[in-house]
Design a protein around this motif. Structure first.
Motif, mmCIF file in Angstrom:
data_model
loop_
_atom_site.group_PDB
_atom_site.id
_atom_site.type_symbol
_atom_site.label_atom_id
_atom_site.label_comp_id
_atom_site.label_asym_id
_atom_site.label_seq_id
_atom_site.Cartn_x
_atom_site.Cartn_y
_atom_site.Cartn_z
ATOM 1 N N ALA A 224 0.834 -1.213 0.000
ATOM 2 C CA ALA A 224 0.000 0.000 0.000
ATOM 3 C C ALA A 224 0.866 1.260 0.000
ATOM 4 C CB ALA A 224 -0.936 -0.010 1.203
ATOM 5 N N VAL A 225 1.971 1.265 0.752
ATOM 6 C CA VAL A 225 2.785 2.495 0.779
ATOM 7 C C VAL A 225 3.635 2.640 -0.482
ATOM 8 C CG1 VAL A 225 2.889 2.718 3.296
ATOM 9 C CG2 VAL A 225 4.706 1.510 2.132
ATOM 10 N N LEU A 226 3.840 1.531 -1.201
ATOM 11 C CA LEU A 226 4.649 1.617 -2.424
ATOM 12 C C LEU A 226 3.800 1.942 -3.655
ATOM 13 C CD1 LEU A 226 6.982 -1.516 -2.035
ATOM 14 C CD2 LEU A 226 7.414 0.824 -1.286
ATOM 15 N N ASN A 246 11.158 -9.747 -4.950
ATOM 16 C CA ASN A 246 10.517 -10.833 -5.708
ATOM 17 C C ASN A 246 9.046 -10.941 -5.360
ATOM 18 O OD1 ASN A 246 12.969 -11.421 -6.823
ATOM 19 N ND2 ASN A 246 13.394 -13.168 -5.503
ATOM 20 N N LEU A 247 8.774 -10.812 -4.071
ATOM 21 C CA LEU A 247 7.396 -10.910 -3.590
ATOM 22 C C LEU A 247 6.548 -9.770 -4.169
ATOM 23 C CD1 LEU A 247 6.293 -12.947 -1.500
ATOM 24 C CD2 LEU A 247 6.554 -11.187 0.233
ATOM 25 N N LEU A 248 7.117 -8.572 -4.152
ATOM 26 C CA LEU A 248 6.376 -7.396 -4.616
ATOM 27 C C LEU A 248 6.173 -7.419 -6.126
ATOM 28 C CD1 LEU A 248 8.297 -4.778 -2.443
ATOM 29 C CD2 LEU A 248 5.889 -5.416 -2.151
ATOM 30 N N LEU A 249 7.192 -7.912 -6.842
ATOM 31 C CA LEU A 249 7.116 -7.908 -8.303
ATOM 32 C C LEU A 249 6.374 -9.129 -8.834
ATOM 33 C CD1 LEU A 249 10.794 -6.810 -9.056
ATOM 34 C CD2 LEU A 249 8.744 -5.438 -9.416
ATOM 35 N N LEU A 253 13.635 -11.337 -9.288
ATOM 36 C CA LEU A 253 14.365 -10.123 -9.638
ATOM 37 C C LEU A 253 15.726 -10.523 -10.202
ATOM 38 C CD1 LEU A 253 14.536 -6.913 -7.730
ATOM 39 C CD2 LEU A 253 16.671 -8.100 -7.862
ATOM 40 N N GLN A 254 15.995 -10.085 -11.417
ATOM 41 C CA GLN A 254 17.276 -10.421 -12.044
ATOM 42 C C GLN A 254 18.298 -9.367 -11.650
ATOM 43 O OE1 GLN A 254 17.596 -13.262 -13.880
ATOM 44 N NE2 GLN A 254 15.463 -13.651 -13.383
ATOM 45 N N ARG A 277 9.050 -1.889 -12.556
ATOM 46 C CA ARG A 277 7.652 -1.443 -12.461
ATOM 47 C C ARG A 277 6.858 -2.439 -11.606
ATOM 48 N NH1 ARG A 277 3.645 1.429 -15.487
ATOM 49 N NH2 ARG A 277 5.193 2.456 -16.778
ATOM 50 N N LEU A 278 6.090 -1.920 -10.660
ATOM 51 C CA LEU A 278 5.270 -2.782 -9.807
ATOM 52 C C LEU A 278 3.957 -3.115 -10.509
ATOM 53 C CD1 LEU A 278 5.756 -0.890 -6.423
ATOM 54 C CD2 LEU A 278 6.472 -3.245 -6.869
ATOM 55 N N PRO A 279 3.448 -4.326 -10.308
ATOM 56 C CA PRO A 279 2.194 -4.691 -10.991
ATOM 57 C C PRO A 279 1.047 -3.752 -10.636
ATOM 58 C CG PRO A 279 3.107 -6.581 -9.778
ATOM 59 C CD PRO A 279 3.985 -5.413 -9.476
ATOM 60 N N GLU A 280 1.029 -3.247 -9.391
ATOM 61 C CA GLU A 280 -0.104 -2.396 -8.990
ATOM 62 C C GLU A 280 0.161 -0.906 -9.215
ATOM 63 O OE1 GLU A 280 0.584 -4.969 -6.051
ATOM 64 O OE2 GLU A 280 2.513 -4.071 -6.446
ATOM 65 N N GLY A 281 1.225 -0.581 -9.954
ATOM 66 C CA GLY A 281 1.553 0.821 -10.238
ATOM 67 C C GLY A 281 2.673 1.307 -9.351
#
Ligand SMILES: Nc1nc2c(ncn2[C@@H]2O[C@H](COP(=O)(O)OP(=O)(O)OP(=O)(O)O)[C@@H](O)[C@H]2O)c(=O)[nH]1
Ligand SMILES: [Zn+2]
Length: 367
Positions: A224-226, A246-249, A253-254, A277-281
């Protein structure tokens, strides 16, 4: 090329010929100019269409650019021999996070990406910098981010308050919001940690987020904060940066980017940040190799500006200005003795004060 065909004009931006003053304006019409451009040596690549994009990563010579009009299509760009920069003092012309104008070229890069040439770097709103010793110049590690996530762990390795204090200064210097994120909360006691870090939340008003990449606790709050923001993830080795990223993306992560190893030259490659880029923006910025050290262009006198928790007492010191190190009648030292200023914060102030030069010019000669 007509204005109507320019993608930049369609987006309400000046067309290339306007940027470089290519066509003749009627004398009574105001000349279109970009604000606060510091230097322009010549008109580079004057008759080509300009596009806008964001630098996601690079090697110092080759840069991956995410075009604004199609973020899915990445380009590999070099920097034009003459570039319009609003940041002429920076030792790195281009930095990860920069918003740039570029032209497209016909060839494809060895990485398979389409190629382009960066011709303009727009003003940076924020910057995470490191001071380059002996050169008298800053090195911009990441530009235009919104927040600096100071990533630490409850244990293995246990959080390092001196590092937190240095990151807070780096955030303040660069105009970034700071946020402390404590991972591996499954290995610690949340109440005890909140108590130990109370000075940050209650006095300095820095948000503190406790989470565990292992159990998933607190990850929704972190997301939520990201969301919708550009966030630099910075912390020492082993705190779980890659696991969290990795969890967030939602993918691995390469750590090695797409640019061919042959092009990965220069002494700063290992410390280059990379943006995802994060999936949720929003984006997260991975900062390998810059976890430990920050050098910055501040002097001893300026250090107290980065310790707002000293301010209410600093005004009462007998000597003005007061270094709060050795002067008699120092109200800051009294406040530390009485428990009104966090003693570890004061220790860190003293350590930093010792390491800083008295005068700004001395930075140039530091090694
Ligand atoms: N117990 C626990 N272990 C975790 C957690 N998150 C990560 N780890 C473990 O901590 C170790 C280090 O995690 P990494 O993600 O590699 O840490 P890093 O910060 O990226 O480390 P570098 O790659 O050295 O920069 C791994 O063994 C992870 O499985 C957590 O929330 N709890
Ligand atoms: Zn004092």
């Amino acid at each position: 090329m007509s204005c109507a065909s320019s993608p930049l004009s369609e987006m309400g931006r000046p067309a290339p010929e306007e940027l470089w003053g290519e066509h003749e304006e009627p004398t009574d019409a105001p000349k279109p100019v970009l604000p606060s451009i510091k230097f322009v040596k010549q008109k580079p690549l004057a008759d080509q269409e300009l596009y806008r994009g964001r630098i996601l990563e690079g090697t110092g010579r080759h840069w991956i650019v995410e075009p604004e009009e199609n973020p899915e299509e990445l380009l590999e760009c070099t920097v034009a021999g003459t570039v319009v920069s609003e940041e002429p003092d920076s030792s790195h012309v281009v930095a990860v996070g920069d918003l740039v104008s570029f032209v497209r070229t016909k060839e494809r890069a060895p990485s398979g990406y389409p190629q382009g040439v960066i011709v303009q770097i727009l003003r940076r709103h924020t910057k995470l910098t490191r001071y380059r010793r002996g050169e008298g110049k800053e090195q911009v590690l990441v530009s235009n981010a919104d927040q600096l996530v100071i990533l630490q762990a409850a244990a293995e390795p246990r959080y390092d308050r001196f590092l937190i204090d240095r990151y807070l200064i780096a955030a303040e210097l660069g105009g970034l919001q700071a946020l402390i994120c404590l991972n591996k909360i499954d290995l610690g006691c949340p109440q005890q940690i909140r108590e130990e870090l109370r000075v940050y939340t209650d006095v300095l008003h820095v948000p503190l987020l406790l989470c565990s990449a292992l159990t998933g606790e607190g990850i929704d709050s972190l997301r939520a904060v990201l969301q919708g923001k550009i966030s630099i993830l910075s912390g020492p080795s082993g705190v779980g940066k890659s696991t969290l990223a990795n969890l967030l993306l939602g993918r691995e992560l390469q750590r090695v980017g797409p640019i061919s190893p042959k092009l990965r030259q220069g002494r700063h490659v290992t410390t280059m940040a990379r943006m995802f880029r994060l999936p949720e923006g929003g984006y997260i910025v991975d900062t390998p190799g810059i976890r430990e050290l920050f050098f910055w262009n501040i002097t001893r006198d300026e250090l107290e500006d980065f310790f707002p928790d000293f301010q209410p007492w600093a005004k009462e010191c007998l000597y003005q200005p007061c270094s709060h190190i050795h002067e008699p009648g120092c109200a800051v030292r009294s406040a530390v003795e009485q428990g009104n200023i966090d003693s570890l914060r004061y220790d860190h102030y003293c350590r930093l004060w010792q390491s800083l030069p008295k005068y700004r010019y001395q930075w140039k000669h530091r090694r």
